[in-house]
Motif scaffolding. Structure first.
Motif, PDB file in Angstrom:
ATOM      1  N   MET A 103      27.313 112.803 140.127  1.00 57.42           N
ATOM      2  CA  MET A 103      27.039 113.360 140.071  1.00 57.42           C
ATOM      3  C   MET A 103      27.024 114.070 138.255  1.00 57.42           C
ATOM      4  O   MET A 103      26.276 114.259 137.789  1.00 57.42           O
ATOM      5  N   LEU A 104      28.532 114.063 138.284  1.00 57.23           N
ATOM      6  CA  LEU A 104      29.076 114.431 137.007  1.00 57.23           C
ATOM      7  C   LEU A 104      28.521 113.730 135.511  1.00 57.23           C
ATOM      8  O   LEU A 104      27.256 113.505 134.712  1.00 57.23           O
TER       9      LEU A 104
ATOM     10  N   THR B  77      26.576 123.534 140.001  1.00 53.56           N
ATOM     11  CA  THR B  77      27.614 124.805 141.142  1.00 53.56           C
ATOM     12  C   THR B  77      28.064 124.017 141.750  1.00 53.56           C
ATOM     13  O   THR B  77      27.396 123.153 142.189  1.00 53.56           O
ATOM     14  N   ILE B  78      29.239 123.708 141.611  1.00 57.89           N
ATOM     15  CA  ILE B  78      30.220 123.463 141.943  1.00 57.89           C
ATOM     16  C   ILE B  78      31.285 123.978 143.101  1.00 57.89           C
ATOM     17  O   ILE B  78      31.386 124.969 142.619  1.00 57.89           O
ATOM     18  N   PRO B  79      32.459 123.276 143.972  1.00 57.85           N
ATOM     19  CA  PRO B  79      33.446 124.225 144.423  1.00 57.85           C
ATOM     20  C   PRO B  79      34.139 124.210 143.257  1.00 57.85           C
ATOM     21  O   PRO B  79      34.960 123.622 142.214  1.00 57.85           O
ATOM     22  N   ARG B  80      35.192 125.422 142.970  1.00 65.03           N
ATOM     23  CA  ARG B  80      35.569 126.397 142.260  1.00 65.03           C
ATOM     24  C   ARG B  80      36.935 125.308 142.380  1.00 65.03           C
ATOM     25  O   ARG B  80      37.639 125.363 141.378  1.00 65.03           O
ATOM     26  N   ASP B  81      37.365 124.215 143.003  1.00 66.11           N
ATOM     27  CA  ASP B  81      38.464 123.420 142.796  1.00 66.11           C
ATOM     28  C   ASP B  81      38.087 122.401 142.314  1.00 66.11           C
ATOM     29  O   ASP B  81      38.915 121.719 141.376  1.00 66.11           O
ATOM     30  N   GLU B  82      36.886 122.331 142.054  1.00 64.65           N
ATOM     31  CA  GLU B  82      36.367 121.558 141.130  1.00 64.65           C
ATOM     32  C   GLU B  82      36.848 121.031 139.708  1.00 64.65           C
ATOM     33  O   GLU B  82      35.910 120.806 138.502  1.00 64.65           O
TER      34      GLU B  82
ATOM     35  N   GLN C  25      30.894 129.719 135.130  1.00 64.29           N
ATOM     36  CA  GLN C  25      30.878 131.436 135.104  1.00 64.29           C
ATOM     37  C   GLN C  25      30.830 130.972 137.091  1.00 64.29           C
ATOM     38  O   GLN C  25      30.056 130.529 137.329  1.00 64.29           O
ATOM     39  N   SER C  26      31.548 132.332 137.331  1.00 63.73           N
ATOM     40  CA  SER C  26      31.694 132.658 139.111  1.00 63.73           C
ATOM     41  C   SER C  26      31.124 133.199 139.778  1.00 63.73           C
ATOM     42  O   SER C  26      29.838 134.020 139.299  1.00 63.73           O
ATOM     43  N   VAL C  27      30.351 131.793 140.480  1.00 61.65           N
ATOM     44  CA  VAL C  27      29.078 132.773 141.940  1.00 61.65           C
ATOM     45  C   VAL C  27      30.158 133.262 142.800  1.00 61.65           C
ATOM     46  O   VAL C  27      29.076 134.505 143.056  1.00 61.65           O
ATOM     47  N   ASN C  28      30.751 132.897 143.618  1.00 57.22           N
ATOM     48  CA  ASN C  28      31.753 133.531 144.358  1.00 57.22           C
ATOM     49  C   ASN C  28      33.206 133.324 144.941  1.00 57.22           C
ATOM     50  O   ASN C  28      33.074 132.488 143.812  1.00 57.22           O
ATOM     51  N   ASP C  29      33.917 133.111 145.569  1.00 51.96           N
ATOM     52  CA  ASP C  29      35.000 133.468 145.496  1.00 51.96           C
ATOM     53  C   ASP C  29      35.279 131.052 145.869  1.00 51.96           C
ATOM     54  O   ASP C  29      36.093 130.977 145.230  1.00 51.96           O
ATOM     55  N   GLU C  30      34.372 130.797 145.918  1.00 51.67           N
ATOM     56  CA  GLU C  30      34.251 129.646 146.254  1.00 51.67           C
ATOM     57  C   GLU C  30      33.430 128.684 145.332  1.00 51.67           C
ATOM     58  O   GLU C  30      33.602 127.371 145.395  1.00 51.67           O
ATOM     59  N   LYS C  31      32.888 129.355 144.702  1.00 54.28           N
ATOM     60  CA  LYS C  31      31.869 128.578 144.554  1.00 54.28           C
ATOM     61  C   LYS C  31      31.735 129.033 142.459  1.00 54.28           C
ATOM     62  O   LYS C  31      31.823 130.273 142.371  1.00 54.28           O
ATOM     63  N   SER C  32      31.518 128.331 141.639  1.00 54.29           N
ATOM     64  CA  SER C  32      31.332 128.278 140.007  1.00 54.29           C
ATOM     65  C   SER C  32      29.757 127.670 139.775  1.00 54.29           C
ATOM     66  O   SER C  32      29.773 125.996 140.176  1.00 54.29           O
ATOM     67  N   ASN C  33      29.162 128.277 138.931  1.00 58.88           N
ATOM     68  CA  ASN C  33      27.888 127.438 137.596  1.00 58.88           C
ATOM     69  C   ASN C  33      28.797 127.347 136.834  1.00 58.88           C
ATOM     70  O   ASN C  33      29.326 127.944 136.056  1.00 58.88           O
ATOM     71  N   VAL C  34      28.835 126.078 136.369  1.00 61.12           N
ATOM     72  CA  VAL C  34      28.757 125.514 135.208  1.00 61.12           C
ATOM     73  C   VAL C  34      27.707 124.893 134.553  1.00 61.12           C
ATOM     74  O   VAL C  34      26.968 124.105 134.737  1.00 61.12           O
ATOM     75  N   TYR C  35      27.390 125.730 133.683  1.00 60.16           N
ATOM     76  CA  TYR C  35      26.585 124.955 131.909  1.00 60.16           C
ATOM     77  C   TYR C  35      26.633 123.958 131.180  1.00 60.16           C
ATOM     78  O   TYR C  35      28.284 124.026 131.082  1.00 60.16           O
TER      79      TYR C  35
END
Length: 111
Positions: free
Chosen positions: A3-4, A22-27, A45-55
């Motif tokens: 996908m990337l 939107t990806i898992p924080r560990d990625e 940018q963090s979405v929550n404890d498990e996910k982040s948004n990468v622009y």
């Protein structure tokens, strides 16, 4: 990472100026290292404890998203929401309609 690679391909070919993924924080580290190696501007940018948004994409688009502040997408003003949709390559006519409908409903007013 397929996908990337697809997102990078679309950006490089000019299909879109900005990508929001939107990806898992560990990625995040792996993704941002890849973007850095490819000299592609990005913002996380963090979405929550498990996910982040990468622009990622055009530096000007990244600057605009950064100017919106670090807030959830559902807290964007009407104008921020509209601009983000256009930068992401969404249908202009659908963005016009979305803006109009949200404006009439009083959704997304300036905070």
């Amino acid at each position: 990472m397929t996908m990337l690679e697809h997102h990078i391909y679309e950006y490089r070919k000019g299909i879109r100026d900005l990508v929001l993924w939107t990806i898992p924080r560990d990625e995040v580290k792996t993704v941002t290292q890849r973007l850095y190696r490819n000299d592609i501007a990005y913002l996380v940018q963090s979405v929550n404890d498990e996910k982040s948004n990468v622009y990622f994409g055009e530096p000007g688009c990244i600057d605009i998203v950064r100017s919106f502040g670090n807030k959830p997408l559902n807290q964007y003003t009407l104008e921020e929401d509209f601009m983000l949709g256009i930068m992401l390559g969404y249908s202009r006519s659908q963005q016009y309609e979305r803006y109009r409908e949200r404006k009439l409903a009083g959704i997304g007013a300036a905070l």
